[in-house]
Every structure is written in C-alpha cells, then in structure tokens.
Design a protein around this motif. Structure first.
Motif, PDB file in Angstrom:
ATOM      1  N   PRO A   1     -59.801  74.902 -47.954  1.00  9.62           N
ATOM      2  CA  PRO A   1     -60.905  73.927 -47.892  1.00  9.62           C
ATOM      3  C   PRO A   1     -60.315  72.503 -47.489  1.00  9.62           C
ATOM      4  O   PRO A   1     -61.081  71.875 -46.886  1.00  9.62           O
ATOM      5  N   ALA A   2     -59.003  72.285 -47.467  1.00  5.70           N
ATOM      6  CA  ALA A   2     -58.510  71.113 -47.024  1.00  5.70           C
ATOM      7  C   ALA A   2     -58.814  70.979 -45.401  1.00  5.70           C
ATOM      8  O   ALA A   2     -59.051  69.867 -44.927  1.00  5.70           O
ATOM      9  N   ALA A   3     -58.351  72.067 -44.841  1.00  6.06           N
ATOM     10  CA  ALA A   3     -58.703  71.887 -43.308  1.00  6.06           C
ATOM     11  C   ALA A   3     -60.540  71.758 -43.090  1.00  6.06           C
ATOM     12  O   ALA A   3     -60.682  70.876 -42.110  1.00  6.06           O
ATOM     13  N   LEU A   4     -61.200  72.340 -43.715  1.00  3.26           N
ATOM     14  CA  LEU A   4     -62.560  71.945 -43.700  1.00  3.26           C
ATOM     15  C   LEU A   4     -63.107  70.706 -44.178  1.00  3.26           C
ATOM     16  O   LEU A   4     -63.628  69.719 -43.275  1.00  3.26           O
ATOM     17  N   ILE A   5     -62.486  69.896 -45.201  1.00  2.00           N
ATOM     18  CA  ILE A   5     -62.627  68.656 -45.463  1.00  2.00           C
ATOM     19  C   ILE A   5     -62.077  67.536 -44.696  1.00  2.00           C
ATOM     20  O   ILE A   5     -62.772  66.429 -44.481  1.00  2.00           O
ATOM     21  N   ALA A   6     -61.255  67.972 -44.033  1.00  2.00           N
ATOM     22  CA  ALA A   6     -60.384  67.028 -42.939  1.00  2.00           C
ATOM     23  C   ALA A   6     -61.329  66.815 -41.804  1.00  2.00           C
ATOM     24  O   ALA A   6     -61.248  65.583 -41.252  1.00  2.00           O
ATOM     25  N   VAL A   7     -62.232  67.604 -41.582  1.00  2.37           N
ATOM     26  CA  VAL A   7     -63.112  67.256 -40.275  1.00  2.37           C
ATOM     27  C   VAL A   7     -63.912  66.344 -40.681  1.00  2.37           C
ATOM     28  O   VAL A   7     -64.183  65.327 -39.770  1.00  2.37           O
ATOM     29  N   ALA A   8     -64.467  65.890 -41.973  1.00  2.00           N
ATOM     30  CA  ALA A   8     -65.271  64.818 -42.311  1.00  2.00           C
ATOM     31  C   ALA A   8     -64.511  63.566 -42.765  1.00  2.00           C
ATOM     32  O   ALA A   8     -64.703  62.446 -42.506  1.00  2.00           O
ATOM     33  N   ILE A   9     -63.500  64.036 -43.881  1.00  2.00           N
ATOM     34  CA  ILE A   9     -62.683  63.074 -44.428  1.00  2.00           C
ATOM     35  C   ILE A   9     -61.149  63.499 -44.035  1.00  2.00           C
ATOM     36  O   ILE A   9     -60.658  64.031 -45.020  1.00  2.00           O
ATOM     37  N   PRO A  10     -60.839  62.926 -43.187  1.00  2.00           N
ATOM     38  CA  PRO A  10     -59.107  63.326 -42.952  1.00  2.00           C
ATOM     39  C   PRO A  10     -58.297  63.086 -44.132  1.00  2.00           C
ATOM     40  O   PRO A  10     -57.350  63.891 -44.260  1.00  2.00           O
ATOM     41  N   TRP A  11     -58.521  61.556 -44.566  1.00  2.00           N
ATOM     42  CA  TRP A  11     -57.274  61.322 -45.749  1.00  2.00           C
ATOM     43  C   TRP A  11     -57.475  62.238 -46.900  1.00  2.00           C
ATOM     44  O   TRP A  11     -56.608  62.624 -47.500  1.00  2.00           O
TER      45      TRP A  11
ATOM     46  N   GLY B   1     -58.714  65.597 -46.810  1.00  2.00           N
ATOM     47  CA  GLY B   1     -58.082  66.682 -46.717  1.00  2.00           C
ATOM     48  C   GLY B   1     -56.635  66.892 -46.679  1.00  2.00           C
ATOM     49  O   GLY B   1     -56.056  67.848 -47.003  1.00  2.00           O
ATOM     50  N   ALA B   2     -55.881  65.848 -45.950  1.00  2.00           N
ATOM     51  CA  ALA B   2     -54.526  65.551 -46.063  1.00  2.00           C
ATOM     52  C   ALA B   2     -54.106  65.509 -47.676  1.00  2.00           C
ATOM     53  O   ALA B   2     -52.995  66.043 -47.938  1.00  2.00           O
ATOM     54  N   LEU B   3     -54.760  64.800 -48.329  1.00  2.00           N
ATOM     55  CA  LEU B   3     -54.214  64.887 -49.949  1.00  2.00           C
ATOM     56  C   LEU B   3     -54.236  65.971 -50.525  1.00  2.00           C
ATOM     57  O   LEU B   3     -53.571  66.527 -51.059  1.00  2.00           O
ATOM     58  N   LEU B   4     -55.476  66.812 -50.216  1.00  2.00           N
ATOM     59  CA  LEU B   4     -55.664  68.110 -50.911  1.00  2.00           C
ATOM     60  C   LEU B   4     -54.493  69.086 -50.301  1.00  2.00           C
ATOM     61  O   LEU B   4     -54.019  69.821 -51.121  1.00  2.00           O
ATOM     62  N   ALA B   5     -54.313  69.196 -49.262  1.00  2.98           N
ATOM     63  CA  ALA B   5     -53.241  69.807 -48.513  1.00  2.98           C
ATOM     64  C   ALA B   5     -51.689  69.749 -49.029  1.00  2.98           C
ATOM     65  O   ALA B   5     -51.109  70.630 -49.471  1.00  2.98           O
ATOM     66  N   ALA B   6     -51.625  68.302 -49.066  1.00  6.39           N
ATOM     67  CA  ALA B   6     -50.261  68.019 -49.730  1.00  6.39           C
ATOM     68  C   ALA B   6     -50.207  68.420 -51.233  1.00  6.39           C
ATOM     69  O   ALA B   6     -48.980  68.744 -51.541  1.00  6.39           O
ATOM     70  N   ALA B   7     -51.122  68.235 -52.033  1.00  3.40           N
ATOM     71  CA  ALA B   7     -51.149  68.845 -53.419  1.00  3.40           C
ATOM     72  C   ALA B   7     -51.099  70.217 -53.588  1.00  3.40           C
ATOM     73  O   ALA B   7     -50.188  70.783 -54.274  1.00  3.40           O
ATOM     74  N   GLY B   8     -51.641  70.940 -52.530  1.00  4.47           N
ATOM     75  CA  GLY B   8     -51.355  72.679 -52.254  1.00  4.47           C
ATOM     76  C   GLY B   8     -49.906  72.787 -52.059  1.00  4.47           C
ATOM     77  O   GLY B   8     -49.165  73.842 -52.663  1.00  4.47           O
ATOM     78  N   LEU B   9     -49.340  72.116 -51.354  1.00  2.00           N
ATOM     79  CA  LEU B   9     -47.842  72.267 -50.694  1.00  2.00           C
ATOM     80  C   LEU B   9     -46.966  71.876 -51.859  1.00  2.00           C
ATOM     81  O   LEU B   9     -45.825  72.653 -52.148  1.00  2.00           O
ATOM     82  N   VAL B  10     -47.263  70.837 -52.433  1.00  2.00           N
ATOM     83  CA  VAL B  10     -46.249  70.491 -53.603  1.00  2.00           C
ATOM     84  C   VAL B  10     -46.454  71.433 -54.772  1.00  2.00           C
ATOM     85  O   VAL B  10     -45.568  71.998 -55.144  1.00  2.00           O
ATOM     86  N   GLY B  11     -47.855  71.803 -55.031  1.00  2.00           N
ATOM     87  CA  GLY B  11     -47.790  73.028 -55.799  1.00  2.00           C
ATOM     88  C   GLY B  11     -47.030  74.272 -55.639  1.00  2.00           C
ATOM     89  O   GLY B  11     -46.265  74.945 -56.457  1.00  2.00           O
ATOM     90  N   ALA B  12     -47.374  74.689 -54.352  1.00  2.00           N
ATOM     91  CA  ALA B  12     -46.370  75.728 -54.002  1.00  2.00           C
ATOM     92  C   ALA B  12     -44.857  75.642 -53.835  1.00  2.00           C
ATOM     93  O   ALA B  12     -44.272  76.692 -54.054  1.00  2.00           O
ATOM     94  N   GLY B  13     -44.500  74.526 -53.883  1.00  2.00           N
ATOM     95  CA  GLY B  13     -42.966  74.384 -53.803  1.00  2.00           C
ATOM     96  C   GLY B  13     -42.494  74.501 -55.224  1.00  2.00           C
ATOM     97  O   GLY B  13     -41.462  74.896 -55.402  1.00  2.00           O
ATOM     98  N   PHE B  14     -43.116  74.284 -56.279  1.00  2.00           N
ATOM     99  CA  PHE B  14     -43.077  74.386 -57.609  1.00  2.00           C
ATOM    100  C   PHE B  14     -42.839  75.834 -58.127  1.00  2.00           C
ATOM    101  O   PHE B  14     -42.456  76.215 -59.108  1.00  2.00           O
ATOM    102  N   LEU B  15     -43.190  76.630 -56.993  1.00  2.00           N
ATOM    103  CA  LEU B  15     -43.184  78.124 -57.209  1.00  2.00           C
ATOM    104  C   LEU B  15     -41.709  78.791 -56.606  1.00  2.00           C
ATOM    105  O   LEU B  15     -41.793  80.114 -56.416  1.00  2.00           O
ATOM    106  N   PHE B  16     -40.975  77.737 -55.988  1.00  2.00           N
ATOM    107  CA  PHE B  16     -39.550  78.202 -55.766  1.00  2.00           C
ATOM    108  C   PHE B  16     -38.608  77.604 -56.285  1.00  2.00           C
ATOM    109  O   PHE B  16     -38.886  76.466 -56.847  1.00  2.00           O
ATOM    110  N   ALA B  17     -37.633  78.244 -56.754  1.00  2.00           N
ATOM    111  CA  ALA B  17     -36.211  77.606 -57.435  1.00  2.00           C
ATOM    112  C   ALA B  17     -34.972  78.125 -56.792  1.00  2.00           C
ATOM    113  O   ALA B  17     -34.947  79.190 -56.523  1.00  2.00           O
ATOM    114  N   ARG B  18     -34.292  77.216 -56.764  1.00  2.00           N
ATOM    115  CA  ARG B  18     -32.924  77.514 -56.514  1.00  2.00           C
ATOM    116  C   ARG B  18     -31.860  77.454 -57.692  1.00  2.00           C
ATOM    117  O   ARG B  18     -32.129  76.691 -58.422  1.00  2.00           O
ATOM    118  N   VAL B  19     -31.271  78.698 -57.789  1.00  2.00           N
ATOM    119  CA  VAL B  19     -30.672  78.876 -59.129  1.00  2.00           C
ATOM    120  C   VAL B  19     -28.826  78.977 -58.836  1.00  2.00           C
ATOM    121  O   VAL B  19     -28.480  79.274 -58.216  1.00  2.00           O
TER     122      VAL B  19
END
Length: 336
Positions: free
Chosen positions: A200-210, A212-230
């Motif tokens: 969805p971020a890629a689709l939104i970025a066509v009309a509102i780039p900022w 779309g970038a904000l949504l993509a960044a939120a998704g990446l941050v969320g994915a990052g918290f599903l990795f952990a180094r022990v």
C-alpha cells in the motif's frame, strides 16, 4: 618515523599515488593526439542558452590533469591508513578509482565533442564518450571495492580474539556457557507485513510521496522488532531488538531461575518488546521460549526459536546465576 610507516598500507599507498598520475599522463597524451583537430581556444563550459566559456588548450589539459590527480589522491588516500575499518578502506579505494575515471571521462568527452569543429561555440560534450566512460568508471569502481584486499595487520580486534582464546584455554567450560544467536518471526509474518504495509505504501507514494514513505518506514520498523539478537554468558542475558536496540539486560546475579517453555505471545501482550502484567518480553512469535524469574519477582520472556535452543539458553542462564550467587559479585552481561 617507523611507527608512522607501520600505520600505512604501503601497497595501497603506492597504487593511490601512482594511478592518478598515470591516468593524468594518459589523458595528456591522448589530448595531444587530438590537438590539431581542436579549435583554439577550446570550450570548458557549455551554458543552457548555447554560450560557452573558453580557455587555451594548454590550460584545459593542465587543469584537467591536475584535477584528476588531486581528486584521485583525496579519495584514494582515505584507504591507506590501516587503523580504518576494512570495509571503509575497500569503499574508498573503489571510490577513488571511480572518481578518477569519471573526471577523465568528462574531460575527454569535452575534447572529443570539439574535435573537427572550427568554432568551439558550436561544440558540445560527446554523449557516447560520456555514457560509456561513466558506466566503465562505475563498474570498475565496484569491482575494485570487492577485489582490493587490505594488508593483514594485527589490530585491536585480534587482541580481543587472542584474549578470548586464552580464556577458553584456561576455562574449557567457558564456550559451553556462551551463546550468541538470532531469533525471528516466521516468514509468513514478513509476507503479511509486505502485503499490508509496503505494497500500500508504494501505491500511496504515487499520489502522496511523503505519506507513502512514512507508511513504509513504519512497516520496516515493525518488521525490525520481529528480529532479535541474543547474547547469553556468565555475565547474564542481553537482547537487542533488530540486532541494534538493547531491550533486555538481565545480570546473572539478578536471575533466580530460567526455564524453557512454550508460550503464547498474547499472554505477554503480543509480539515484539512488551511490558505486560509485571513481565517484560521480547517475543518474535509464539512457541519455544525461555522464561526467566528474577530475584525481585519480575519475569522476562524471550523467544528462543527452537526447543533445543531454549534448553541450551536456559541451561546457560541457570549456570550463570548459580556461579554469580556463589561468587557474590555482581557481573555485567558480556563480562567474563
């Protein structure tokens, strides 16, 4: 003086000094071959309105050769000190090659575009020379980054490795009481994040780039918290979300007991880093985990990936806690 020489990669230094000089010399020779077909003076800059700035042929060639040498040295010499990280030295060596070749390409394209033209005002930068030379500069720079092998030298990292080996030799059980591992969510979870956030971020970025970038960044941050180094050893337990952000730090002296178990993430507030009903958790999925009881009554839950890893991690933490309580000395995670 000897110490200063020992701090430099002499092979890299020789190349860093010689290559720009040889490249500049080659440019001068090739420019002389075109001399009879060039206008006098030659254009050195082309304006959008069709005007040009001019300079004598000698000044163009001498200035261009000086620019090749100066810019090449500035970039290349960053890869010479052995105190810098190996990756940085590789990148700067490749960047030096790329910059030197690109400047030479631009200068050569300017001369070739004027060859056979009576008035420099009618000339232009040759697009074929510019395109081919730029592509070659980029490709050769990348190749150099991978091909360049810095001189092996004894560094502080080697001192740490030697000390670690010495400790292992003096204490054979040390390796058994040390664990480094990564845990992460199932692949289906990351596919879901891609579908629900990045697409969805890629689709939104066509009309509102900022947005779309904000949504993509939120998704990446969320994915990052599903990795952990022990990291677990005799000092205790440390957990880093996304491999970088420290979220759990439990010294061995604070551990009452650790037990492997199967957990449901919902019981601890969900996936990721959570504080829920007096418990702190870093869970990347439901399933095998280790639950640590602290002396102050708190609990810590951590995903372990597999049942085997959970058993091993719990055993290390229990032995570390027993050792710390016997010694009576607080230790920090990561200490030996």
């Amino acid at each position: 003086m000897g110490t200063f020489r020992d701090s430099l990669d002499t092979r890299a230094l020789r190349f860093a000094l010689a290559f720009p000089l040889l490249l500049a010399g080659g440019f001068v020779v090739c420019a002389q071959m075109l001399r009879n077909s060039l206008p006098d003076p030659v254009a050195v800059m082309w304006n959008a309105d069709g005007g040009s700035s001019f300079a004598p042929f000698g000044a163009y060639v001498a200035g261009g050769a000086g620019l090749i040498v100066l810019c090449g040295w500035v970039a290349f010499l960053q890869s010479v000190p052995i105190s810098r990280p190996v990756v940085m030295r590789r990148v700067m060596m490749g960047l030096g090659l790329m910059v030197s070749l690109f400047i030479t390409t631009v200068l050569a394209a300017g001369l070739v575009g004027q060859s056979g033209v009576g008035d420099a005002r009618l000339s232009h930068v040759d697009p074929i020379v510019l395109a081919m030379g730029s592509g070659a500069a980029l490709a050769l720079g990348v190749v150099m980054m991978f091909a360049f092998k810095p001189d092996p030298r004894w560094t502080q990292e080697d001192d740490h490795a030697l000390e670690a080996e010495r400790l292992r030799a003096a204490d054979p059980d040390l390796a058994r009481d040390t664990l480094r591992m990564w845990v992460h969510a199932r692949s289906s979870v990351f596919i879901m994040i891609i579908i629900s956030a990045l697409f969805p971020a890629a689709l939104i970025a066509v009309a509102i780039p900022w947005l779309g970038a904000l949504l993509a960044a939120a998704g990446l941050v969320g994915a990052g918290f599903l990795f952990a180094r022990v990291r677990a050893d005799r000092g205790g337990l440390q957990v880093f979300a996304g491999g970088l952000v420290p979220v759990l730090n439990v010294p061995a002296v604070d551990i009452a007991a650790a037990a492997p178990t199967d957990v449901k993430a919902a019981d601890y507030g969900g996936w990721g880093w959570r504080h829920h009903e007096g418990a702190t958790a870093m869970l990347v999925s439901s399933g095998p985990a280790v639950v640590v009881r602290r002396l102050n009554g708190g609990r810590v839950a951590l995903s372990a990936g597999t049942s085997v890893a959970a058993d091993k991690l719990a055993g290390i933490l229990n032995r570390a806690a027993e050792r710390a309580h016997q010694d009576g000395q607080p230790q920090q995670p990561g200490s030996r």
